[in-house]
Design a protein around this motif. Structure first.
Motif, mmCIF file in Angstrom:
data_model
loop_
_atom_site.group_PDB
_atom_site.id
_atom_site.type_symbol
_atom_site.label_atom_id
_atom_site.label_comp_id
_atom_site.label_asym_id
_atom_site.label_seq_id
_atom_site.Cartn_x
_atom_site.Cartn_y
_atom_site.Cartn_z
ATOM 1 N N LEU A 98 -8.013 10.469 17.725
ATOM 2 C CA LEU A 98 -6.665 10.667 18.269
ATOM 3 C C LEU A 98 -5.761 9.492 17.927
ATOM 4 C CD1 LEU A 98 -4.605 12.191 20.008
ATOM 5 C CD2 LEU A 98 -5.574 11.032 22.016
ATOM 6 N N PHE A 99 -6.297 8.270 18.018
ATOM 7 C CA PHE A 99 -5.512 7.076 17.711
ATOM 8 C C PHE A 99 -5.551 6.799 16.216
ATOM 9 C CE2 PHE A 99 -5.695 6.623 22.172
ATOM 10 C CZ PHE A 99 -4.733 5.709 22.557
ATOM 11 N N LYS A 100 -4.395 6.356 15.699
ATOM 12 C CA LYS A 100 -4.281 6.016 14.287
ATOM 13 C C LYS A 100 -3.812 4.569 14.157
ATOM 14 C CE LYS A 100 -4.819 10.450 13.273
ATOM 15 N NZ LYS A 100 -4.505 11.097 14.578
ATOM 16 N N VAL A 101 -4.022 4.004 12.987
ATOM 17 C CA VAL A 101 -3.543 2.656 12.672
ATOM 18 C C VAL A 101 -2.658 2.754 11.445
ATOM 19 C CG1 VAL A 101 -4.167 0.265 12.208
ATOM 20 C CG2 VAL A 101 -5.697 1.700 13.582
ATOM 21 N N LEU A 102 -1.423 2.262 11.573
ATOM 22 C CA LEU A 102 -0.470 2.232 10.468
ATOM 23 C C LEU A 102 -0.172 0.774 10.155
ATOM 24 C CD1 LEU A 102 1.555 3.872 8.636
ATOM 25 C CD2 LEU A 102 3.238 3.503 10.468
ATOM 26 N N ALA A 103 -0.319 0.399 8.896
ATOM 27 C CA ALA A 103 -0.040 -0.978 8.470
ATOM 28 C C ALA A 103 1.237 -1.000 7.644
ATOM 29 C CB ALA A 103 -1.201 -1.536 7.652
ATOM 30 N N LEU A 104 2.179 -1.834 8.060
ATOM 31 C CA LEU A 104 3.427 -2.049 7.337
ATOM 32 C C LEU A 104 3.451 -3.503 6.897
ATOM 33 C CD1 LEU A 104 5.833 -0.260 9.849
ATOM 34 C CD2 LEU A 104 4.546 0.757 7.951
ATOM 35 N N SER A 105 3.908 -3.776 5.687
ATOM 36 C CA SER A 105 3.806 -5.146 5.187
ATOM 37 C C SER A 105 4.965 -5.495 4.276
ATOM 38 C CB SER A 105 2.481 -5.343 4.444
ATOM 39 O OG SER A 105 2.459 -4.582 3.250
ATOM 40 N N ARG A 106 5.041 -6.776 3.982
ATOM 41 C CA ARG A 106 5.960 -7.283 2.972
ATOM 42 C C ARG A 106 5.336 -8.531 2.346
ATOM 43 N NH1 ARG A 106 11.549 -7.816 5.054
ATOM 44 N NH2 ARG A 106 11.989 -5.856 3.969
ATOM 45 N N GLY A 107 5.343 -8.589 1.017
ATOM 46 C CA GLY A 107 4.850 -9.766 0.306
ATOM 47 C C GLY A 107 3.387 -10.047 0.536
ATOM 48 N N LEU A 108 2.595 -9.018 0.772
ATOM 49 C CA LEU A 108 1.164 -9.215 1.029
ATOM 50 C C LEU A 108 0.395 -8.941 -0.259
ATOM 51 C CD1 LEU A 108 -0.347 -9.957 3.688
ATOM 52 C CD2 LEU A 108 -0.997 -7.553 3.839
ATOM 53 N N PRO A 109 -0.185 -9.956 -0.878
ATOM 54 C CA PRO A 109 -0.818 -9.745 -2.187
ATOM 55 C C PRO A 109 -2.152 -9.021 -2.105
ATOM 56 C CG PRO A 109 -1.104 -12.017 -1.472
ATOM 57 C CD PRO A 109 -0.188 -11.369 -0.470
ATOM 58 N N ALA A 110 -2.827 -9.098 -0.973
ATOM 59 C CA ALA A 110 -4.171 -8.523 -0.865
ATOM 60 C C ALA A 110 -4.123 -7.192 -0.122
ATOM 61 C CB ALA A 110 -5.089 -9.494 -0.131
ATOM 62 N N SER A 111 -5.064 -6.297 -0.448
ATOM 63 C CA SER A 111 -5.209 -5.051 0.304
ATOM 64 C C SER A 111 -5.909 -5.352 1.620
ATOM 65 C CB SER A 111 -6.003 -4.033 -0.513
ATOM 66 O OG SER A 111 -7.298 -4.552 -0.810
ATOM 67 N N LEU A 112 -5.754 -4.484 2.574
ATOM 68 C CA LEU A 112 -6.318 -4.693 3.901
ATOM 69 C C LEU A 112 -7.672 -4.001 4.022
ATOM 70 C CD1 LEU A 112 -3.080 -4.262 6.036
ATOM 71 C CD2 LEU A 112 -4.229 -6.372 5.396
ATOM 72 N N GLN A 113 -8.646 -4.733 4.559
ATOM 73 C CA GLN A 113 -10.007 -4.231 4.659
ATOM 74 C C GLN A 113 -10.095 -3.023 5.582
ATOM 75 O OE1 GLN A 113 -12.490 -5.368 2.845
ATOM 76 N NE2 GLN A 113 -13.958 -3.894 3.694
ATOM 77 N N GLY A 114 -9.235 -2.967 6.602
ATOM 78 C CA GLY A 114 -9.304 -1.870 7.565
ATOM 79 C C GLY A 114 -9.037 -0.508 6.978
ATOM 80 N N PHE A 115 -8.503 -0.458 5.752
ATOM 81 C CA PHE A 115 -8.174 0.815 5.121
ATOM 82 C C PHE A 115 -8.957 1.011 3.818
ATOM 83 C CE2 PHE A 115 -4.667 -0.979 7.481
ATOM 84 C CZ PHE A 115 -4.367 0.039 8.378
ATOM 85 N N ALA A 116 -10.028 0.241 3.646
ATOM 86 C CA ALA A 116 -10.796 0.287 2.410
ATOM 87 C C ALA A 116 -11.407 1.664 2.179
ATOM 88 C CB ALA A 116 -11.898 -0.777 2.439
ATOM 89 N N ARG A 117 -11.786 2.342 3.235
ATOM 90 C CA ARG A 117 -12.315 3.703 3.134
ATOM 91 C C ARG A 117 -11.554 4.590 4.115
ATOM 92 N NH1 ARG A 117 -16.782 0.351 3.077
ATOM 93 N NH2 ARG A 117 -18.089 0.452 1.206
ATOM 94 N N GLY A 118 -11.280 5.791 3.692
ATOM 95 C CA GLY A 118 -10.645 6.758 4.582
ATOM 96 C C GLY A 118 -9.159 6.554 4.774
ATOM 97 N N ASP A 119 -8.488 5.893 3.838
ATOM 98 C CA ASP A 119 -7.038 5.726 3.924
ATOM 99 C C ASP A 119 -6.378 7.104 3.819
ATOM 100 O OD1 ASP A 119 -4.344 5.023 3.671
ATOM 101 O OD2 ASP A 119 -4.803 3.218 2.544
ATOM 102 N N ARG A 120 -5.453 7.394 4.733
ATOM 103 C CA ARG A 120 -4.830 8.728 4.788
ATOM 104 C C ARG A 120 -3.346 8.696 4.458
ATOM 105 N NH1 ARG A 120 -7.196 11.135 10.529
ATOM 106 N NH2 ARG A 120 -9.405 10.670 10.182
ATOM 107 N N ARG A 121 -2.902 7.696 3.727
ATOM 108 C CA ARG A 121 -1.469 7.643 3.415
ATOM 109 C C ARG A 121 -0.986 8.898 2.705
ATOM 110 N NH1 ARG A 121 -0.993 1.809 0.693
ATOM 111 N NH2 ARG A 121 -3.204 2.255 0.323
ATOM 112 N N HIS A 122 -1.887 9.556 1.983
ATOM 113 C CA HIS A 122 -1.496 10.772 1.262
ATOM 114 C C HIS A 122 -1.141 11.914 2.200
ATOM 115 C CE1 HIS A 122 -5.792 11.289 2.120
ATOM 116 N NE2 HIS A 122 -5.587 12.593 2.032
ATOM 117 N N THR A 123 -1.509 11.812 3.476
ATOM 118 C CA THR A 123 -1.199 12.883 4.426
ATOM 119 C C THR A 123 0.164 12.696 5.094
ATOM 120 O OG1 THR A 123 -2.208 11.805 6.377
ATOM 121 C CG2 THR A 123 -3.665 13.070 4.926
ATOM 122 N N LEU A 124 0.779 11.541 4.923
ATOM 123 C CA LEU A 124 2.037 11.275 5.597
ATOM 124 C C LEU A 124 3.206 12.030 4.942
ATOM 125 C CD1 LEU A 124 1.619 7.428 6.174
ATOM 126 C CD2 LEU A 124 1.556 9.235 7.912
#
Length: 406
Positions: free
Chosen positions: A380-406
């Motif tokens: 039920l709960f989701k996590v959305l990460a918004l960023s600026r100037g962040l060179p590295a990817s975030l580990q919390g979304f390494a698997r199962g990233d659902r940005r394509h569903t937005l």
């Protein structure tokens, strides 16, 4: 011309409020009646919700009633109105701290900013874990509730050299932003479609719902034609089904727009319950997602007990992502809470437990299952990460990233 809405659902049985609480609620109700009369006898629901939650000295978050329940209260808890993930288990905050540490390292900062810190439990767990990781961070909190701010200050007294409370948004910030169950408490517009029952050939019209008074001074729902800008949003997002009623959270979109002005470098981790837009405005979700919480009873009637109950709505994460992109931010990840916690390091933290100590192990793992379970908070709960100037990817979304569903 006013259009009355369909009658609300039957009011649910709720635990009785004590006389002092009822007197407090009546004071807020009198305040709301005055506002309604001053506003052409109709108050848009987002303004109602704003006052019911945040009116100085009267609103739910501005007064002193217990809101969040301590996890130690057990399954028969009656104190407070709801329980959040940080209160369920320290592993939530400890795992979030590990992702925050990656953000801080990537943007060369030691500054964390939390919005709506509740009892201070999340801040305490994050600070503890970052301390163990050798990161002496500066921790800022922006809290609108004076009552909760006092509770946070008491709880975080051991960290007083690192923690500060802000009264306004920063002009500029670099670091990691945390917001757990913040977006859902922002006042929402209630909108929908109404057709002329006498002329079935007339297309349904976009409307906005607000609160009026009946002849006995009781609060009632009432709809009016939506103004042009809001009508455009309704037409863009909602299929024109007569009788359909739901929410649009313009304040949350504006809040993210502001973030685009002050977040210079780093990432914001937004944790809340909600859906992508195509699920949020689904035809089968015809009455929206508005929900109230009073003494661990959930019900859909926000007109009950003003000032004594929480009022929330699910988050349209597509709208939040779109607002971020318009503000010049990057959408760096979107996934379920369960998947995020598993990616971000929860299994490694759990491995520190000794399963041979069966009672302590069960006590620790039980709440974690609620955080992860698909039938519980994990999906039920989701996590959305918004960023600026962040060179590295975030580990919390390494698997199962659902940005394509937005």
């Amino acid at each position: 011309m006013h259009r009355s809405s369909p009658p609300s659902a039957s009011r649910p049985p709720l635990p009785p409020a004590d006389p002092d609480a009822l007197a407090h609620s009546e004071r807020l109700s009198a305040h709301l009646r005055t506002l309604i009369r001053q506003n052409d006898d109709w108050l848009p629901f987002d303004q109602w919700m704003e006052q019911a939650l945040y009116a100085p000295g009267l609103g739910y978050y501005a007064a002193g009633s217990a809101k969040l329940s301590p996890a130690s209260s057990g399954p028969q808890v009656t104190a407070g109105d709801f329980i959040t993930a940080p209160e369920l288990s320290p592993f939530f905050g400890r795992t979030l701290a590990r992702e925050a540490a990656r953000v801080l390292t990537a943007c060369d900062s030691l500054h964390v900013l939390e919005f709506g810190a509740g009892t201070g439990r999340l801040a305490e767990d994050v600070l503890t874990e970052l301390h163990h990781m050798g990161m002496p961070v500066r921790y800022s909190i922006l809290e609108v509730s004076a009552d909760l701010r006092q509770r946070q200050q008491a709880r975080l007294a051991p960290w007083q050299d690192q923690v500060e409370w802000l009264d306004a948004l920063p002009d500029a910030f670099s670091g990691c932003v945390l917001a757990n169950e913040v977006l859902d408490a922002m006042p929402v517009k209630i909108v929908g479609w109404i057709a002329d029952s006498e002329d079935l050939s007339t297309p349904a019209q976009p409307v906005e719902y607000g609160i009026a008074l009946d002849d006995d001074d009781r609060f009632i729902w009432q709809a009016r034609p939506a103004q042009a800008t809001l009508a455009t949003r309704i037409e863009q997002r909602l299929l024109p089904y007569p009788g359909y009623r739901t929410e649009i959270n313009l304040q949350a979109e504006a809040w993210i727009g502001q973030m685009g002005r002050w977040l210079q470098r780093g990432a914001a981790l937004l944790i809340d319950y909600g859906f992508p837009q195509h699920e949020y405005y689904h035809p089968q979700r015809a009455t929206g997602t508005l929900m109230c919480h009073y003494r661990h009873h959930a019900h859909p009637d926000p007109l009950l007990l003003p000032g004594l109950q929480d009022i929330t709505a699910h988050v349209d994460f597509t709208a939040m992502a779109d607002a971020a992109l318009r503000a010049g931010l990057d959408v760096s990840g979107y996934t379920s809470q369960g998947r995020f916690l598993m990616n971000a390091g929860l299994p490694e933290l759990l491995s520190e437990l000794d399963p041979r100590e069966t009672a302590l192990y069960a006590q620790a793992v039980g709440p974690v299952q609620k955080l992860l379970g698909e039938a519980e908070m994990g999906e039920l709960f989701k996590v959305l990460a918004l960023s600026r100037g962040l060179p590295a990817s975030l580990q919390g979304f390494a698997r199962g990233d659902r940005r394509h569903t937005l």
